[in-house]
Motif scaffolding. Structure first.
Motif, PDB file in Angstrom:
ATOM      1  N   GLU A 132       8.594  -4.113  -9.467  1.00 37.08           N
ATOM      2  CA  GLU A 132       9.835  -3.781  -8.781  1.00 37.08           C
ATOM      3  C   GLU A 132       9.624  -3.284  -7.360  1.00 37.08           C
ATOM      4  OE1 GLU A 132      12.436  -1.173 -10.995  1.00 37.08           O
ATOM      5  OE2 GLU A 132      11.963  -2.222 -12.850  1.00 37.08           O
ATOM      6  N   SER A 133       8.568  -2.517  -7.121  1.00 31.68           N
ATOM      7  CA  SER A 133       8.423  -1.951  -5.781  1.00 31.68           C
ATOM      8  C   SER A 133       7.017  -1.425  -5.524  1.00 31.68           C
ATOM      9  CB  SER A 133       9.417  -0.807  -5.572  1.00 31.68           C
ATOM     10  OG  SER A 133       9.079   0.292  -6.394  1.00 31.68           O
ATOM     11  N   VAL A 134       6.725  -1.255  -4.265  1.00 30.39           N
ATOM     12  CA  VAL A 134       5.571  -0.505  -3.776  1.00 30.39           C
ATOM     13  C   VAL A 134       6.172   0.569  -2.888  1.00 30.39           C
ATOM     14  CG1 VAL A 134       3.554  -0.557  -2.245  1.00 30.39           C
ATOM     15  CG2 VAL A 134       3.941  -2.428  -3.871  1.00 30.39           C
ATOM     16  N   GLY A 135       5.920   1.828  -3.219  1.00 31.59           N
ATOM     17  CA  GLY A 135       6.485   2.919  -2.438  1.00 31.59           C
ATOM     18  C   GLY A 135       5.869   2.982  -1.052  1.00 31.59           C
TER      19      GLY A 135
ATOM     20  N   VAL B 252      -6.072  -9.200   1.260  1.00 35.97           N
ATOM     21  CA  VAL B 252      -4.757  -9.098   1.884  1.00 35.97           C
ATOM     22  C   VAL B 252      -4.649  -7.924   2.866  1.00 35.97           C
ATOM     23  CG1 VAL B 252      -2.274  -8.801   1.428  1.00 35.97           C
ATOM     24  CG2 VAL B 252      -3.672 -10.193  -0.119  1.00 35.97           C
ATOM     25  N   ILE B 253      -5.131  -6.754   2.459  1.00 37.49           N
ATOM     26  CA  ILE B 253      -4.911  -5.560   3.276  1.00 37.49           C
ATOM     27  C   ILE B 253      -5.957  -5.412   4.381  1.00 37.49           C
ATOM     28  CG2 ILE B 253      -4.663  -3.057   3.257  1.00 37.49           C
ATOM     29  CD1 ILE B 253      -3.646  -3.352   0.330  1.00 37.49           C
TER      30      ILE B 253
ATOM     31  N   ASP C 156       4.269  -2.722  11.315  1.00 38.56           N
ATOM     32  CA  ASP C 156       5.357  -2.687  10.332  1.00 38.56           C
ATOM     33  C   ASP C 156       5.534  -4.013   9.578  1.00 38.56           C
ATOM     34  OD1 ASP C 156       7.668  -1.312   9.069  1.00 38.56           O
ATOM     35  OD2 ASP C 156       8.804  -2.844  10.164  1.00 38.56           O
ATOM     36  N   PRO C 157       5.558  -5.174  10.247  1.00 39.78           N
ATOM     37  CA  PRO C 157       5.697  -6.431   9.495  1.00 39.78           C
ATOM     38  C   PRO C 157       4.531  -6.668   8.525  1.00 39.78           C
ATOM     39  CG  PRO C 157       6.130  -6.811  11.822  1.00 39.78           C
ATOM     40  CD  PRO C 157       5.578  -5.424  11.706  1.00 39.78           C
TER      41      PRO C 157
ATOM     42  N   ARG D  87       3.601  -5.124   0.883  1.00 41.50           N
ATOM     43  CA  ARG D  87       4.472  -4.622  -0.194  1.00 41.50           C
ATOM     44  C   ARG D  87       5.130  -5.776  -0.951  1.00 41.50           C
ATOM     45  NH1 ARG D  87       8.795  -0.864   1.999  1.00 41.50           N
ATOM     46  NH2 ARG D  87       8.959  -0.192  -0.164  1.00 41.50           N
ATOM     47  N   HIS D  88       5.692  -6.718  -0.193  1.00 41.01           N
ATOM     48  CA  HIS D  88       6.388  -7.853  -0.807  1.00 41.01           C
ATOM     49  C   HIS D  88       5.425  -8.717  -1.624  1.00 41.01           C
ATOM     50  CE1 HIS D  88       9.241 -11.095  -1.339  1.00 41.01           C
ATOM     51  NE2 HIS D  88       8.307 -11.927  -0.908  1.00 41.01           N
TER      52      HIS D  88
END
Length: 151
Positions: free
Chosen positions: A138-141, A75-76, A121-122, A128-129
């Motif tokens: 819940e999140s990726v900082g 992915v990255i 940015d996208p 992250r999503h």
């Protein structure tokens, strides 16, 4: 209002007036520009740091290192083929229920020229999503920092 409290309020106001927000890029309110003053060698860059936790909820085992590295490869890396850095660490954070969680974590850093912010940015937000969705987290900082870089 006491004199020390008034002085502190004035100092904080002056800080915001003279320096502005520390990272308007991180809040998405302004596009970065190459004219932002920076010192040192190289050119203006943005260093985006992403903080990935490995702990999961509901008694599920943590995300294994090899699974995280597969996420990086699949992915990255295709979105940042020019390079990236990953550091393993120990982190803690407070979840939406107020519990403090301790977990193995990964900090990913990507550097890119300031002028490429709107391009990258996208992709960063997609990463992250997808990580949160894939692992029910819940999140990726995220932290965006102005940098001066030379390669």
């Amino acid at each position: 209002m006491s004199t020390p409290a008034a002085a502190a309020l004035v100092a904080v106001a002056l800080l915001f007036v003279t320096q502005g927000p520390t990272s308007d890029v991180a809040y998405g309110t302004a596009a970065p520009s190459a004219s932002r003053p920076v010192g040192g060698h190289g050119s203006p860059y943005i260093a985006t740091h992403l903080y990935f936790g490995s702990g999961r909820h509901g008694g599920q085992p943590p995300i294994p290192d090899d699974e995280f590295m597969k996420f990086v490869a699949d992915v990255i890396t295709p979105r940042f083929p020019s390079g990236l850095t990953i550091q393993e660490g120990r982190g803690q954070w407070r979840d939406k229920n107020g519990s403090i969680n301790h977990e193995r974590s990964y900090e990913l850093t990507v550097l890119y020229p300031v002028g490429e912010f709107r391009v990258h940015d996208p992709a960063i937000e997609y990463i992250r999503h997808l990580y949160c969705t894939k692992y029910a987290l819940e999140s990726v900082g995220r932290a965006d920092v102005w940098a001066q870089a030379d390669f």
